[in-house]
Design an enzyme around this catalytic site. Sequence first.
Site, PDB file in Angstrom:
ATOM      1  N   ASP A 161      11.571 103.947  78.086  1.00  0.00           N
ATOM      2  CA  ASP A 161      11.538 102.815  78.941  1.00  0.00           C
ATOM      3  C   ASP A 161      11.025 103.204  80.283  1.00  0.00           C
ATOM      4  O   ASP A 161      10.813 104.288  80.509  1.00  0.00           O
ATOM      5  CB  ASP A 161      13.020 102.106  78.956  1.00  0.00           C
ATOM      6  N   GLN A 207      -0.352 104.840  76.720  1.00  0.00           N
ATOM      7  CA  GLN A 207       0.430 105.192  75.470  1.00  0.00           C
ATOM      8  C   GLN A 207      -0.492 105.928  74.514  1.00  0.00           C
ATOM      9  O   GLN A 207       0.149 106.907  73.630  1.00  0.00           O
ATOM     10  CB  GLN A 207       1.428 104.173  75.105  1.00  0.00           C
ATOM     11  N   ASP A 225       6.104  87.146  60.916  1.00  0.00           N
ATOM     12  CA  ASP A 225       5.624  86.032  60.090  1.00  0.00           C
ATOM     13  C   ASP A 225       5.681  85.786  58.721  1.00  0.00           C
ATOM     14  O   ASP A 225       5.917  84.824  58.168  1.00  0.00           O
ATOM     15  CB  ASP A 225       4.166  85.805  60.527  1.00  0.00           C
ATOM     16  N   GLN A 244      15.765  94.021  73.858  1.00  0.00           N
ATOM     17  CA  GLN A 244      16.454  93.394  73.060  1.00  0.00           C
ATOM     18  C   GLN A 244      16.098  93.786  71.612  1.00  0.00           C
ATOM     19  O   GLN A 244      16.921  94.069  70.674  1.00  0.00           O
ATOM     20  CB  GLN A 244      16.218  91.759  72.986  1.00  0.00           C
ATOM     21  N   HIS A 282      -1.005  87.836  65.086  1.00  0.00           N
ATOM     22  CA  HIS A 282       0.071  87.493  65.465  1.00  0.00           C
ATOM     23  C   HIS A 282       0.155  86.350  66.745  1.00  0.00           C
ATOM     24  O   HIS A 282       0.396  86.831  67.850  1.00  0.00           O
ATOM     25  CB  HIS A 282       1.079  88.607  65.492  1.00  0.00           C
ATOM     26  N   ARG A 304       9.244  85.061  57.704  1.00  0.00           N
ATOM     27  CA  ARG A 304       9.638  83.460  57.943  1.00  0.00           C
ATOM     28  C   ARG A 304       9.003  82.685  56.813  1.00  0.00           C
ATOM     29  O   ARG A 304       9.439  81.762  56.394  1.00  0.00           O
ATOM     30  CB  ARG A 304       8.718  83.198  59.432  1.00  0.00           C
ATOM     31  N   VAL A 313       4.510  96.266  68.005  1.00  0.00           N
ATOM     32  CA  VAL A 313       5.226  95.153  68.125  1.00  0.00           C
ATOM     33  C   VAL A 313       4.980  94.317  69.137  1.00  0.00           C
ATOM     34  O   VAL A 313       4.945  93.032  69.133  1.00  0.00           O
ATOM     35  CB  VAL A 313       6.605  95.437  67.885  1.00  0.00           C
ATOM     36  N   ASN A 348       3.428  92.360  72.215  1.00  0.00           N
ATOM     37  CA  ASN A 348       2.364  91.449  72.192  1.00  0.00           C
ATOM     38  C   ASN A 348       1.424  91.418  73.160  1.00  0.00           C
ATOM     39  O   ASN A 348       1.929  91.915  74.382  1.00  0.00           O
ATOM     40  CB  ASN A 348       3.091  89.886  71.829  1.00  0.00           C
ATOM     41  N   ALA A 361      12.844 100.678  74.870  1.00  0.00           N
ATOM     42  CA  ALA A 361      14.075 101.133  74.105  1.00  0.00           C
ATOM     43  C   ALA A 361      15.517 100.590  74.603  1.00  0.00           C
ATOM     44  O   ALA A 361      16.250 100.404  74.123  1.00  0.00           O
ATOM     45  CB  ALA A 361      14.323 102.234  74.044  1.00  0.00           C
ATOM     46  N   ALA A 362      15.392  99.959  76.040  1.00  0.00           N
ATOM     47  CA  ALA A 362      16.315  99.418  76.616  1.00  0.00           C
ATOM     48  C   ALA A 362      16.369  97.864  76.302  1.00  0.00           C
ATOM     49  O   ALA A 362      17.339  96.966  76.808  1.00  0.00           O
ATOM     50  CB  ALA A 362      16.612  99.608  77.945  1.00  0.00           C
TER      51      ALA A 362
END
Length: 332
Positions: free
Chosen positions: A42, A112, A159, A15, A187, A162, A129, A131, A12-13
């Site tokens: 985080d 998690q 993707d 980008q 991905h 895009r 999200v 990777n 959460a901290a």
Amino acid sequence: MSEPIRVVVTGAAGQIAYSLIYMLSRGEVFGYDQPIILHLLDIPPMMEVLEGVVMEITDCALPLVVGVVPTADLSVAFKDVEAAFMVGSMPRKKGMERKDLLSANVKIFKEQGEALDKYAKKDVKVLVVGNPANTNALMCSKFAPSIPKENFSAMTRLDQNRAQAAVANRLGLRINQVRNVTIWGNHSSTQFPDAFHASAQINGIWKPVAEALNNSPWLKDEFVTTVQNRGAAVIAARKMSSAMSAAKAAADHMKDIWHGTAPGTYTSMAVLSDGSYGVPADIMFSFPVTIANKQWKIVQGLSVDDFSRSKLDVTAKELLEEKQDAVALCQD
């Protein structure tokens, strides 16, 4: 006003979260009348930065945010959450092999997954999200056995966005004049962006993209490689990875889960394969899906020619290898 729902964002901290949290807090995902309680997770060294994020959320004076819970404790982060944005992961560093990246992240997503299993609501919708997203989502689901496997998905919406933008730009159209572009597979740079089943609105009439472009070589070559390598191109230009566009894609993905896909349209998300389109079962593979009542269904009956088949096989092979590596790492 509805009862508030609890939403967790990991990393959460970072980008991506910095843009995503604002979208969630504005109501762009769950609805403009849906209050939320944000759980922001985080690691301990990032708690001071996270406190600054919490200060900004407060200063935005967002009426839908009725609580913020910043924490480094998994039991607090995942307690009673109904939606989970699993953004945090170990980024690939210079000289790091794919297996090294998997090794670091499998441990994170195992922990998690166990926390989701123990503390989250059993109908929680989990979007991975971080990777390698597909395999992280697979492992996360395996360590949360009490939560339906269908509740886990990985993000290929960036993707898709895009690819949709590339087609729209090529045709000189607005983004909403192109629909049903599909991302198949991982991905990663093996993904297969597919516009052969997509449609474009030309002079008010929806036509197949291939017909509108009249340029099959572009769809098979430049279009595919441009989308596959777009993330690297952003890093080269920005000197940092995609963040704003990744956050928008995560918001798009969860919004579709929450509210469903529009009639006549489908979206791309990595879900547990059931063997559709000859894809091996039990890997997280991106398919075209429709969504209703928070349940997805793989779109069936799309034609797969020899060119497309070869692309699906390459990305499936990579995902099988990632799965084997990840399972082995969990047994170490």
